[in-house]
Design a protein around this motif. Structure first.
Motif, mmCIF file in Angstrom:
data_model
loop_
_atom_site.group_PDB
_atom_site.id
_atom_site.type_symbol
_atom_site.label_atom_id
_atom_site.label_comp_id
_atom_site.label_asym_id
_atom_site.label_seq_id
_atom_site.Cartn_x
_atom_site.Cartn_y
_atom_site.Cartn_z
ATOM 1 N N LYS A 81 0.850 -1.179 0.000
ATOM 2 C CA LYS A 81 0.000 0.000 0.000
ATOM 3 C C LYS A 81 0.882 1.223 0.000
ATOM 4 C CE LYS A 81 -4.130 -1.609 2.285
ATOM 5 N NZ LYS A 81 -5.061 -1.388 3.366
ATOM 6 N N LYS A 82 0.388 2.188 -0.684
ATOM 7 C CA LYS A 82 1.134 3.443 -0.732
ATOM 8 C C LYS A 82 0.777 4.244 0.508
ATOM 9 C CE LYS A 82 1.877 7.435 -3.594
ATOM 10 N NZ LYS A 82 1.480 8.161 -4.771
ATOM 11 N N LEU A 83 1.750 4.607 1.284
ATOM 12 C CA LEU A 83 1.532 5.367 2.499
ATOM 13 C C LEU A 83 1.459 6.844 2.158
ATOM 14 C CD1 LEU A 83 3.995 3.641 4.963
ATOM 15 C CD2 LEU A 83 1.513 3.405 4.860
ATOM 16 N N ASN A 84 0.492 7.474 2.789
ATOM 17 C CA ASN A 84 0.357 8.909 2.610
ATOM 18 C C ASN A 84 1.144 9.586 3.720
ATOM 19 O OD1 ASN A 84 -0.370 11.448 1.966
ATOM 20 N ND2 ASN A 84 -2.572 11.168 2.285
ATOM 21 N N LEU A 85 2.233 10.161 3.393
ATOM 22 C CA LEU A 85 3.089 10.776 4.386
ATOM 23 C C LEU A 85 2.814 12.255 4.560
ATOM 24 C CD1 LEU A 85 6.453 8.980 3.564
ATOM 25 C CD2 LEU A 85 4.828 8.461 5.378
ATOM 26 N N ASP A 86 1.809 12.756 3.841
ATOM 27 C CA ASP A 86 1.431 14.160 3.977
ATOM 28 C C ASP A 86 0.507 14.282 5.196
ATOM 29 O OD1 ASP A 86 0.924 16.794 3.684
ATOM 30 O OD2 ASP A 86 -0.399 16.563 1.938
ATOM 31 N N TRP A 87 1.063 14.712 6.322
ATOM 32 C CA TRP A 87 0.321 14.746 7.576
ATOM 33 C C TRP A 87 -0.859 15.708 7.529
ATOM 34 C CZ3 TRP A 87 0.977 10.867 10.622
ATOM 35 C CH2 TRP A 87 2.199 10.209 10.642
ATOM 36 N N GLY A 88 -0.765 16.774 6.849
ATOM 37 C CA GLY A 88 -1.865 17.752 6.760
ATOM 38 C C GLY A 88 -3.074 17.160 6.042
ATOM 39 N N ALA A 89 -2.854 16.492 4.915
ATOM 40 C CA ALA A 89 -3.949 15.892 4.157
ATOM 41 C C ALA A 89 -4.565 14.724 4.922
ATOM 42 C CB ALA A 89 -3.453 15.428 2.789
ATOM 43 N N THR A 90 -3.698 13.945 5.573
ATOM 44 C CA THR A 90 -4.187 12.795 6.324
ATOM 45 C C THR A 90 -5.036 13.231 7.519
ATOM 46 O OG1 THR A 90 -2.180 11.594 5.715
ATOM 47 C CG2 THR A 90 -3.478 10.685 7.511
ATOM 48 N N SER A 91 -4.578 14.239 8.237
ATOM 49 C CA SER A 91 -5.342 14.704 9.400
ATOM 50 C C SER A 91 -6.662 15.341 8.981
ATOM 51 C CB SER A 91 -4.518 15.672 10.246
ATOM 52 O OG SER A 91 -4.233 16.838 9.500
ATOM 53 N N SER A 92 -6.680 16.090 7.884
ATOM 54 C CA SER A 92 -7.935 16.695 7.432
ATOM 55 C C SER A 92 -8.908 15.610 6.948
ATOM 56 C CB SER A 92 -7.687 17.729 6.337
ATOM 57 O OG SER A 92 -7.165 17.115 5.181
ATOM 58 N N GLN A 93 -8.389 14.564 6.291
ATOM 59 C CA GLN A 93 -9.253 13.456 5.864
ATOM 60 C C GLN A 93 -9.844 12.746 7.083
ATOM 61 O OE1 GLN A 93 -7.256 10.428 3.599
ATOM 62 N NE2 GLN A 93 -9.115 9.206 3.343
ATOM 63 N N ARG A 94 -9.020 12.525 8.101
ATOM 64 C CA ARG A 94 -9.497 11.862 9.310
ATOM 65 C C ARG A 94 -10.547 12.718 10.032
ATOM 66 N NH1 ARG A 94 -10.864 7.331 11.515
ATOM 67 N NH2 ARG A 94 -10.422 7.214 13.722
ATOM 68 N N MET A 95 -10.339 14.020 10.091
ATOM 69 C CA MET A 95 -11.310 14.921 10.720
ATOM 70 C C MET A 95 -12.631 14.911 9.957
ATOM 71 S SD MET A 95 -10.215 16.141 13.505
ATOM 72 C CE MET A 95 -11.394 17.416 13.795
ATOM 73 N N ASN A 96 -12.567 14.874 8.634
ATOM 74 C CA ASN A 96 -13.796 14.792 7.833
ATOM 75 C C ASN A 96 -14.555 13.496 8.117
ATOM 76 O OD1 ASN A 96 -13.432 17.268 6.603
ATOM 77 N ND2 ASN A 96 -12.363 16.411 4.825
#
Length: 134
Positions: A5-20
């Protein structure tokens, strides 16, 4: 062979996706809570519609539910005692009753039901039962 799996290392995008995702979950729970509250409200209206309103007035004859007979049930014993005469009706379904000796006491209005017979006929029936037991 092995798919990584490709890991998403962009913490800003990952945190905003999780918050959504968390916000969507909260909205779903809130919607379900509103649906359950609406269901409860509708069921209460339906239940209250089926309840018979008992209008009691002074000088009505009523029977009183004897809850102590639940502990020692008899096969043919009636759980209703009386009749008693209504002397006063208080707010919130409280009722003052008077027995045949003239003693007055207050009871909850949910523990009584209207007696449809005559007061004198009950006294005659009690006398007949007392004669049978002797």
């Amino acid at each position: 062979m092995w798919a990584l799996k490709k890991l998403n290392l962009d913490w800003g995008a990952t945190s905003s996706q999780r918050m959504n995702e968390l916000n969507e979950l909260d909205e779903f729970c809130l919607k379900e809570y509103e649906c359950s509250a609406l269901y409860k409200e509708n069921m209460k209206k339906y239940h209250d519609k089926k309840i018979d309103k008992r209008e009691l007035s002074p000088d009505d004859l009523v029977l009183l539910f004897n809850s102590r007979l639940r502990l020692f049930p008899g096969k043919l014993k009636s759980k209703w005692t009386g009749p008693f005469k209504v002397t006063k009706v208080f707010p919130h379904r409280a009722v003052e009753l008077e027995n045949k000796e003239g003693m007055r006491f207050k009871v909850n209005g949910q523990q009584i039901k209207i007696y449809l017979g005559q007061y004198e006929s009950v006294n005659k029936m009690i006398e007949i039962w007392d004669l049978d037991e002797v």
